[in-house]
Design a protein around this motif. Structure first.
Motif, PDB file in Angstrom:
ATOM      1  N   UNK A   1       8.396  -4.552  -9.827  1.00 66.10           N
ATOM      2  CA  UNK A   1       7.372  -3.603  -9.412  1.00 66.10           C
ATOM      3  C   UNK A   1       6.753  -4.049  -8.096  1.00 66.10           C
ATOM      4  N   UNK A   2       6.107  -3.106  -7.416  1.00 63.28           N
ATOM      5  CA  UNK A   2       5.420  -3.417  -6.164  1.00 63.28           C
ATOM      6  C   UNK A   2       4.380  -4.504  -6.380  1.00 63.28           C
ATOM      7  N   UNK A   3       3.604  -4.393  -7.439  1.00 64.94           N
ATOM      8  CA  UNK A   3       2.520  -5.340  -7.678  1.00 64.94           C
ATOM      9  C   UNK A   3       3.045  -6.727  -8.019  1.00 64.94           C
ATOM     10  N   UNK A   4       4.166  -6.816  -8.765  1.00 72.77           N
ATOM     11  CA  UNK A   4       4.667  -8.138  -9.143  1.00 72.77           C
ATOM     12  C   UNK A   4       5.225  -8.894  -7.947  1.00 72.77           C
ATOM     13  N   UNK A   5       5.937  -8.183  -7.051  1.00 73.07           N
ATOM     14  CA  UNK A   5       6.463  -8.837  -5.851  1.00 73.07           C
ATOM     15  C   UNK A   5       5.321  -9.236  -4.927  1.00 73.07           C
ATOM     16  N   UNK A   6       4.344  -8.334  -4.762  1.00 69.22           N
ATOM     17  CA  UNK A   6       3.197  -8.635  -3.901  1.00 69.22           C
ATOM     18  C   UNK A   6       2.459  -9.870  -4.394  1.00 69.22           C
ATOM     19  N   UNK A   7       2.249  -9.955  -5.698  1.00 74.71           N
ATOM     20  CA  UNK A   7       1.548 -11.115  -6.261  1.00 74.71           C
ATOM     21  C   UNK A   7       2.342 -12.396  -6.043  1.00 74.71           C
ATOM     22  N   UNK A   8       3.668 -12.324  -6.165  1.00 78.88           N
ATOM     23  CA  UNK A   8       4.512 -13.508  -6.012  1.00 78.88           C
ATOM     24  C   UNK A   8       4.493 -14.062  -4.594  1.00 78.88           C
ATOM     25  N   UNK A   9       4.358 -13.174  -3.599  1.00 75.52           N
ATOM     26  CA  UNK A   9       4.351 -13.641  -2.204  1.00 75.52           C
ATOM     27  C   UNK A   9       2.935 -13.811  -1.663  1.00 75.52           C
ATOM     28  N   UNK A  10       1.932 -13.512  -2.491  1.00 76.79           N
ATOM     29  CA  UNK A  10       0.551 -13.772  -2.101  1.00 76.79           C
ATOM     30  C   UNK A  10      -0.074 -12.736  -1.186  1.00 76.79           C
ATOM     31  N   UNK A  11       0.346 -11.464  -1.324  1.00 78.94           N
ATOM     32  CA  UNK A  11      -0.272 -10.397  -0.543  1.00 78.94           C
ATOM     33  C   UNK A  11      -0.683  -9.275  -1.492  1.00 78.94           C
ATOM     34  N   UNK A  12      -1.437  -8.327  -0.995  1.00 79.65           N
ATOM     35  CA  UNK A  12      -1.879  -7.221  -1.834  1.00 79.65           C
ATOM     36  C   UNK A  12      -0.763  -6.194  -1.984  1.00 79.65           C
ATOM     37  N   UNK A  13      -0.759  -5.421  -3.090  1.00 83.88           N
ATOM     38  CA  UNK A  13       0.213  -4.338  -3.225  1.00 83.88           C
ATOM     39  C   UNK A  13       0.138  -3.355  -2.052  1.00 83.88           C
ATOM     40  N   UNK A  14      -1.069  -3.140  -1.519  1.00 86.77           N
ATOM     41  CA  UNK A  14      -1.233  -2.238  -0.382  1.00 86.77           C
ATOM     42  C   UNK A  14      -0.488  -2.762   0.841  1.00 86.77           C
ATOM     43  N   UNK A  15      -0.571  -4.082   1.086  1.00 88.23           N
ATOM     44  CA  UNK A  15       0.116  -4.678   2.229  1.00 88.23           C
ATOM     45  C   UNK A  15       1.625  -4.559   2.075  1.00 88.23           C
ATOM     46  N   UNK A  16       2.130  -4.809   0.862  1.00 91.57           N
ATOM     47  CA  UNK A  16       3.570  -4.684   0.639  1.00 91.57           C
ATOM     48  C   UNK A  16       4.010  -3.234   0.795  1.00 91.57           C
ATOM     49  N   UNK A  17       3.185  -2.303   0.327  1.00 93.63           N
ATOM     50  CA  UNK A  17       3.496  -0.883   0.477  1.00 93.63           C
ATOM     51  C   UNK A  17       3.591  -0.510   1.951  1.00 93.63           C
ATOM     52  N   UNK A  18       2.704  -1.062   2.779  1.00 95.33           N
ATOM     53  CA  UNK A  18       2.732  -0.771   4.219  1.00 95.33           C
ATOM     54  C   UNK A  18       4.006  -1.317   4.852  1.00 95.33           C
ATOM     55  N   UNK A  19       4.480  -2.472   4.374  1.00 96.34           N
ATOM     56  CA  UNK A  19       5.732  -3.028   4.878  1.00 96.34           C
ATOM     57  C   UNK A  19       6.893  -2.126   4.485  1.00 96.34           C
ATOM     58  N   UNK A  20       6.895  -1.653   3.233  1.00 92.97           N
ATOM     59  CA  UNK A  20       7.993  -0.823   2.746  1.00 92.97           C
ATOM     60  C   UNK A  20       8.026   0.555   3.397  1.00 92.97           C
ATOM     61  N   UNK A  21       6.885   1.053   3.814  1.00 91.44           N
ATOM     62  CA  UNK A  21       6.849   2.361   4.472  1.00 91.44           C
ATOM     63  C   UNK A  21       7.027   2.258   5.984  1.00 91.44           C
ATOM     64  N   UNK A  22       7.104   1.051   6.520  1.00 90.68           N
ATOM     65  CA  UNK A  22       7.285   0.863   7.951  1.00 90.68           C
ATOM     66  C   UNK A  22       6.011   0.876   8.754  1.00 90.68           C
ATOM     67  N   UNK A  23       4.861   0.884   8.061  1.00 91.39           N
ATOM     68  CA  UNK A  23       3.577   0.886   8.767  1.00 91.39           C
ATOM     69  C   UNK A  23       3.193  -0.504   9.246  1.00 91.39           C
ATOM     70  N   UNK A  24       3.840  -1.538   8.702  1.00 90.94           N
ATOM     71  CA  UNK A  24       3.500  -2.919   9.061  1.00 90.94           C
ATOM     72  C   UNK A  24       4.790  -3.719   9.230  1.00 90.94           C
TER      73      UNK A  24
END
Length: 213
Positions: free
Chosen positions: A24-47
């Motif tokens: 899940x988005x939240x589990x990967x985000x937690x494992x790498x130490x970032x927020x789900x919102x930050x990971x979502x921005x990476x996946x959408x190309x915003x970051x």
């Protein structure tokens, strides 16, 4: 391909890899130490992810860095890299233009945080092996916040342009053109181009499936 296009490409493929792994988005985000919102921005190309962040994410979903360069079904990967031909049976050729020496990015390049460019050099995908060129603009580093990276495998690098500083917990190594180094990637490390005006580039061979002894 523009920087915006490559950022979107990386994000799309990271999302596909994550979904294929069942994470899940939240589990990967937690494992790498970032927020789900930050990971979502990476996946959408915003970051744009940094080098460190990209490797942390693909490690969590069980994929090599080279997976972000291949626009194919992750359940049925192709043997040949994108843009590769076989003009003679058994001879695979990649005609991607540019790179550190030519000034371009080529078909298998990705622009990451701080303008760092990673370009795959191998014309075929080989299990357990990655061959890359990395180009660091003046002042760029593999992580923005000084964090060091740890991942599986053994890395060998050779500087082909400019000067790069390799930071480890125990100290630093600075290398210019022709200089090379090798180390277990489980050793915390960071790459920095401390120059104010000269880009730096290195060629990397990563052996992913080795066990440290």
């Amino acid at each position: 391909m523009s920087t915006t296009d490559t950022t979107s490409m990386i994000g799309t493929r990271l999302r596909r890899l994550r979904l294929a792994s069942g994470r899940s988005l939240s589990s990967v985000a937690e494992s790498v130490g970032i927020s789900p919102s930050a990971l979502s921005q990476i996946e959408t190309g915003a970051m744009q992810p940094s080098v460190n962040r990209l490797i942390e994410i693909v490690t969590q979903v069980g994929a090599p860095v080279s997976a972000v360069f291949d626009d194919h079904d992750v359940f049925a990967p192709h043997t040949l890299a994108a843009g590769t031909s076989e003009p003679i049976p058994g001879v695979h050729v990649s005609s991607a233009e540019g790179g550190a020496q030519g000034g371009g990015q080529g078909a298998s390049a990705a622009t990451l945080g701080q303008g760092v460019v990673y370009r795959r050099l191998a014309p075929v995908a080989l299990d357990g092996i990655d061959l890359f060129e990395s180009v660091y603009p003046p002042g760029a580093a593999s992580s923005i916040d000084g964090a060091m990276l740890v991942h599986a495998g053994y890395e060998m690098g050779s500087v082909v342009r400019g000067t790069l500083r390799f930071e480890f917990s125990e100290g630093t190594v600075e290398l210019g053109p022709g200089g090379s180094l090798a180390f277990w990637a489980t050793r915390p490390h960071r790459v920095v181009n401390a120059s104010d005006d000269v880009p730096a580039a290195a060629i990397w061979l990563t052996l992913r499936d080795l066990s440290e002894t």
